[in-house]
Design a protein around this motif. Sequence first.
Motif, PDB file in Angstrom:
ATOM      1  N   CYS A   1      -3.707   1.488  -2.845  1.00  0.00           N
ATOM      2  CA  CYS A   1      -3.912   2.785  -3.498  1.00  0.00           C
ATOM      3  C   CYS A   1      -5.145   2.692  -4.384  1.00  0.00           C
ATOM      4  CB  CYS A   1      -2.681   3.162  -4.322  1.00  0.00           C
ATOM      5  SG  CYS A   1      -2.814   4.761  -5.130  1.00  0.00           S
ATOM      6  N   ARG A   2      -6.166   3.504  -4.077  1.00  0.00           N
ATOM      7  CA  ARG A   2      -7.415   3.520  -4.827  1.00  0.00           C
ATOM      8  C   ARG A   2      -8.044   2.129  -4.918  1.00  0.00           C
ATOM      9  NH1 ARG A   2      -5.558   7.413  -9.916  1.00  0.00           N
ATOM     10  NH2 ARG A   2      -5.061   9.259  -8.643  1.00  0.00           N
ATOM     11  N   GLY A   3      -7.953   1.411  -3.825  1.00  0.00           N
ATOM     12  CA  GLY A   3      -8.566   0.092  -3.747  1.00  0.00           C
ATOM     13  C   GLY A   3      -7.756  -1.028  -4.362  1.00  0.00           C
ATOM     14  N   ILE A   4      -6.615  -0.714  -4.946  1.00  0.00           N
ATOM     15  CA  ILE A   4      -5.767  -1.738  -5.574  1.00  0.00           C
ATOM     16  C   ILE A   4      -4.620  -2.082  -4.624  1.00  0.00           C
ATOM     17  CG2 ILE A   4      -4.272  -2.281  -7.520  1.00  0.00           C
ATOM     18  CD1 ILE A   4      -5.910  -0.340  -9.203  1.00  0.00           C
ATOM     19  N   VAL A   5      -4.474  -3.369  -4.326  1.00  0.00           N
ATOM     20  CA  VAL A   5      -3.416  -3.829  -3.427  1.00  0.00           C
ATOM     21  C   VAL A   5      -2.168  -4.148  -4.244  1.00  0.00           C
ATOM     22  CG1 VAL A   5      -2.736  -5.550  -1.723  1.00  0.00           C
ATOM     23  CG2 VAL A   5      -5.118  -4.802  -1.853  1.00  0.00           C
ATOM     24  N   THR A   6      -1.070  -3.521  -3.884  1.00  0.00           N
ATOM     25  CA  THR A   6       0.200  -3.784  -4.564  1.00  0.00           C
ATOM     26  C   THR A   6       1.265  -4.114  -3.534  1.00  0.00           C
ATOM     27  OG1 THR A   6       0.847  -1.442  -4.512  1.00  0.00           O
ATOM     28  CG2 THR A   6      -0.338  -2.227  -6.468  1.00  0.00           C
ATOM     29  N   TRP A   7       2.308  -4.792  -4.008  1.00  0.00           N
ATOM     30  CA  TRP A   7       3.469  -5.102  -3.170  1.00  0.00           C
ATOM     31  C   TRP A   7       4.682  -4.440  -3.802  1.00  0.00           C
ATOM     32  CZ3 TRP A   7       3.502  -8.080   1.370  1.00  0.00           C
ATOM     33  CH2 TRP A   7       2.269  -8.608   1.724  1.00  0.00           C
ATOM     34  N   ARG A   8       5.387  -3.643  -2.989  1.00  0.00           N
ATOM     35  CA  ARG A   8       6.517  -2.876  -3.504  1.00  0.00           C
ATOM     36  C   ARG A   8       7.791  -3.238  -2.741  1.00  0.00           C
ATOM     37  NH1 ARG A   8       3.442   3.011  -3.219  1.00  0.00           N
ATOM     38  NH2 ARG A   8       1.539   2.354  -4.337  1.00  0.00           N
ATOM     39  N   CYS A   9       8.878  -3.241  -3.456  1.00  0.00           N
ATOM     40  CA  CYS A   9      10.175  -3.538  -2.836  1.00  0.00           C
ATOM     41  C   CYS A   9      10.532  -2.431  -1.850  1.00  0.00           C
ATOM     42  CB  CYS A   9      11.254  -3.664  -3.909  1.00  0.00           C
ATOM     43  SG  CYS A   9      12.916  -3.880  -3.236  1.00  0.00           S
ATOM     44  N   GLY A  10      10.841  -2.814  -0.621  1.00  0.00           N
ATOM     45  CA  GLY A  10      11.190  -1.826   0.395  1.00  0.00           C
ATOM     46  C   GLY A  10      12.418  -1.026   0.029  1.00  0.00           C
ATOM     47  N   THR A  11      13.362  -1.662  -0.664  1.00  0.00           N
ATOM     48  CA  THR A  11      14.573  -0.951  -1.085  1.00  0.00           C
ATOM     49  C   THR A  11      14.251   0.062  -2.167  1.00  0.00           C
ATOM     50  OG1 THR A  11      15.812  -2.985  -0.637  1.00  0.00           O
ATOM     51  CG2 THR A  11      16.944  -1.265  -1.864  1.00  0.00           C
ATOM     52  N   HIS A  12      13.383  -0.316  -3.133  1.00  0.00           N
ATOM     53  CA  HIS A  12      12.975   0.612  -4.196  1.00  0.00           C
ATOM     54  C   HIS A  12      12.212   1.796  -3.611  1.00  0.00           C
ATOM     55  CE1 HIS A  12      11.535   1.887  -8.177  1.00  0.00           C
ATOM     56  NE2 HIS A  12      10.375   2.127  -7.578  1.00  0.00           N
ATOM     57  N   THR A  13      11.415   1.542  -2.564  1.00  0.00           N
ATOM     58  CA  THR A  13      10.654   2.614  -1.920  1.00  0.00           C
ATOM     59  C   THR A  13      11.588   3.674  -1.347  1.00  0.00           C
ATOM     60  OG1 THR A  13       8.899   1.046  -1.364  1.00  0.00           O
ATOM     61  CG2 THR A  13       8.921   3.119  -0.156  1.00  0.00           C
TER      62      THR A  13
ATOM     63  N   THR B   1       9.507  -2.209  -9.884  1.00  0.00           N
ATOM     64  CA  THR B   1       8.299  -1.394  -9.701  1.00  0.00           C
ATOM     65  C   THR B   1       7.251  -2.192  -8.922  1.00  0.00           C
ATOM     66  OG1 THR B   1       7.500  -2.160 -11.856  1.00  0.00           O
ATOM     67  CG2 THR B   1       8.696  -0.072 -11.799  1.00  0.00           C
ATOM     68  N   GLY B   2       6.114  -1.554  -8.640  1.00  0.00           N
ATOM     69  CA  GLY B   2       5.079  -2.198  -7.850  1.00  0.00           C
ATOM     70  C   GLY B   2       4.471  -3.418  -8.539  1.00  0.00           C
ATOM     71  N   ILE B   3       4.032  -4.386  -7.745  1.00  0.00           N
ATOM     72  CA  ILE B   3       3.461  -5.640  -8.251  1.00  0.00           C
ATOM     73  C   ILE B   3       2.071  -5.813  -7.662  1.00  0.00           C
ATOM     74  CG2 ILE B   3       3.726  -8.140  -8.326  1.00  0.00           C
ATOM     75  CD1 ILE B   3       6.799  -7.350  -7.635  1.00  0.00           C
ATOM     76  N   ARG B   4       1.092  -6.025  -8.504  1.00  0.00           N
ATOM     77  CA  ARG B   4      -0.264  -6.211  -8.022  1.00  0.00           C
ATOM     78  C   ARG B   4      -0.399  -7.545  -7.288  1.00  0.00           C
ATOM     79  NH1 ARG B   4      -4.924  -3.919 -12.043  1.00  0.00           N
ATOM     80  NH2 ARG B   4      -4.088  -1.811 -12.328  1.00  0.00           N
ATOM     81  N   GLU B   5      -1.118  -7.507  -6.176  1.00  0.00           N
ATOM     82  CA  GLU B   5      -1.314  -8.737  -5.412  1.00  0.00           C
ATOM     83  C   GLU B   5      -2.064  -9.780  -6.236  1.00  0.00           C
ATOM     84  OE1 GLU B   5      -2.058  -8.899  -1.004  1.00  0.00           O
ATOM     85  OE2 GLU B   5      -4.050  -9.511  -1.696  1.00  0.00           O
TER      86      GLU B   5
END
Length: 552
Positions: free
Chosen positions: A355-367, A376-380
Amino acid sequence: MNNTLFSQTGSNGLDLDFLINTQTSILGPNHAIHKATVLAEQPKRLRVACYCRVSTTLDSQEGSLENQTLHYTSYIRANPDWHFVGVYSDTKSGTKVEQRKGFKKMIRHALEGKIDMIICKSISRFARNVLDALNIVRKLKEKGVQVVFERENIKTGNMQSEFILTMLAATAQEESRSISENVTWSYEKRFQQGEPVFTRMLGYKKDKDNNWIVIDEEAKIVREAFEQCLQGRNPAQIAKSFIRKGYQKVNDRTDWSALAVRDILKNERYTGDVLCRKYYVQNHLGKRIANDGSKTQYLIYDHHEAIIEKEIYEKVQEKLMEKTKKKPSGKRKRYSFSGRSICGYCGGKLQRFICRGIVTWRCGTHTKSKNLCAMTGIREEMIVKAMIRGFMERYQSRDYQKKQDLATKLIEELQGVNSATDSAYNQIRLELERILYKENLVVLNPEVQDKDGQLKALNEKRTKIEEQMAAKEAWWILLEEDSEYRQRAIETLENLRAVKVSLKELKEHLNNNDFLRAWVVRVKALSPISFSLNWFDGEETLVEFNEGVEGR
């Protein structure tokens, strides 16, 4: 201990170390001097393994796999000239090598010099792809490893020509193709006669006469999905509302996704009609693909009681078409952390987003819904920094006397992963064999007192060992899958060893995710700034950053 199941075995296949130690405890310590003499007299024997495979995980097939395993274990150990390495097995199709983890592990062990001979029931069990079979046999032959195919009575080590093997492998491939065509033909005939294949879905079940019966409670959920769609809600919004209401899917879980809702909304079976052959297998070596008109489809009208009126179904399809954007097809890309980064709250896998050039990892269950998981989302970049810090903490405390020792020690560590894994596996298998041997002694000895009590105790020990092996199997599979990362890291370290790199200088290379993955098997995100790292040797490191200060 070496990489085979036993360090030494007698002519009856029993562990001499184990037997001699047992006799020493009975006869006295003076008899232990015979151990070296006995081992020295043993001639070098072929290290033999076997490969077994069944096509499905059905109970009958699992029984067949167990019978094959018992048969070949006894068969190999009964030969005084053979040294039993182990049984490698799979419950996957034989058309694609990459789908068979047991097979791949066996071939790796053979190429590493741990196996001299492989026994397989038939060529069709080994591989149904001619090119796969020939290429693998050639590689093994170059390493001095022969393959024995029992049914065809072929020993590749004695073959003067590959012609016979080529013909038989081609026959096995043709057999696979023929079976695939027969199955396809049988389905075609059923479709022509108006007999669709039933798969369990929300809202329907089959009675004893094979009629499709509506399940009222589940049908209400289906109707609500269509109603919400007509009201303007998309599948993701509908999924979140179902999660809040606690609706259960067919598998009794409540973690609804947009895909699960979309499958309901696009399923024409809820109108009472059945469209047969939506997908097909391109060929016996191919994969299941969507039918774009290449194969004949069969639409069976009014086959069963409808849950949704056809007019409503058509309106919903129009709604879905309006919101669906055509995405370019292509192979899904996998990243270094794919499948190995997990949520510390719910255990779900983290998924990669940009998102806007920032790579994040998000829990599929939270999504799916915040009600299912609060992560919440975690920055790579935070994951990478945690791995770098963990790596530095792990190795800066180790005393390497010379600067050039670092790369050498790291290479030795990575090269020893497979050997350590195999050794751990063999140790457990050896413990299991010892218990089985003791059970046999109790059963065969008529003078044993309280035979039932001893057998019960031994059975309990054996069950614990089998459970221990099953628990570790998942971890061993992860290590096996990471072999490619370790190999690439070794190649990098070989170059760095020449320039005598230090730990501080090595840190420059740690920004490479693939390089770090050679050591880190799994990353558990406890929070966006707190991580637990699982290393290849089973150790665990906790890395935490100060909120709003570090790692940004």
